[in-house]
Design an enzyme around this catalytic site. Sequence first.
Site, mmCIF file in Angstrom:
data_model
loop_
_atom_site.group_PDB
_atom_site.id
_atom_site.type_symbol
_atom_site.label_atom_id
_atom_site.label_comp_id
_atom_site.label_asym_id
_atom_site.label_seq_id
_atom_site.Cartn_x
_atom_site.Cartn_y
_atom_site.Cartn_z
ATOM 1 N N LYS A 98 0.846 -1.193 0.000
ATOM 2 C CA LYS A 98 0.000 0.000 0.000
ATOM 3 C C LYS A 98 0.881 1.243 0.000
ATOM 4 O O LYS A 98 1.768 1.387 0.832
ATOM 5 C CB LYS A 98 -0.912 0.001 1.220
ATOM 6 C CG LYS A 98 -1.904 -1.148 1.237
ATOM 7 C CD LYS A 98 -2.777 -1.115 2.479
ATOM 8 C CE LYS A 98 -3.756 -2.289 2.486
ATOM 9 N NZ LYS A 98 -4.594 -2.302 3.730
ATOM 10 N N ASP A 145 6.483 -1.028 14.456
ATOM 11 C CA ASP A 145 5.315 -1.434 15.240
ATOM 12 C C ASP A 145 5.691 -1.649 16.699
ATOM 13 O O ASP A 145 4.937 -1.295 17.607
ATOM 14 C CB ASP A 145 4.730 -2.741 14.678
ATOM 15 C CG ASP A 145 3.938 -2.524 13.399
ATOM 16 O OD1 ASP A 145 4.001 -1.404 12.849
ATOM 17 O OD2 ASP A 145 3.276 -3.468 12.949
#
Length: 211
Positions: free
Chosen positions: A80, A182
Amino acid sequence: DLDRFHLVMDVIDRVPDLRERASHLRQHMSDERLRHRAYTREHGDDPPELAGRGRAPRARRARVSAMRVLVVNAGSSSLKLTLLDDADAVLAERELPAPRSQIDEHALREALDSPLGEAQAVGHRIVHGGERFRSAVQIDAGVESAMRELCDLAPLHQPKSLAALDAVTAQLPQLPAVACFDTAFHATLPAPAFTYALPAQWNERWGLRRY
């Protein structure tokens, strides 16, 4: 989870040339993040203006911006790409198939031969930062090497993130790139929270801990 507000803020923090120029954008991202969280807690969904992202009116998408950040998010089977401006508007976005971490070079070049390629910096979502990377960091050869050494900690996801880094950097080598991890979201966990109920020598010898 790491959100796009964090990604933009981290890019600004880690790229020296952007700090002064984009200070207003960083404050705006911080304010929007707090507003977004408050709305989500109250209503259980994204604010209306975000629920339809990607379908913004043409006039808004064509708005000229002083700051543009390309956000790269490598998923399990796709890549993406999202270009954000200084008002958190989506200027352009594409989702490319990437089965088994294989990114088609021609498709990526075609995608970046568009407004996506007009970015001034790139923010890469990287799954694991290990013990070393507790916040976002500008990517150089040393950082890249260290990230590759962490693949054993996230063998299903880290290679996908690095494959995206390689592919995008090959197409946009002139742009500063920032890795946003993350695991940084949980970097401040206290020892009782990240320590497994295992013999202490195991945890110390093999660096076992919860992220």
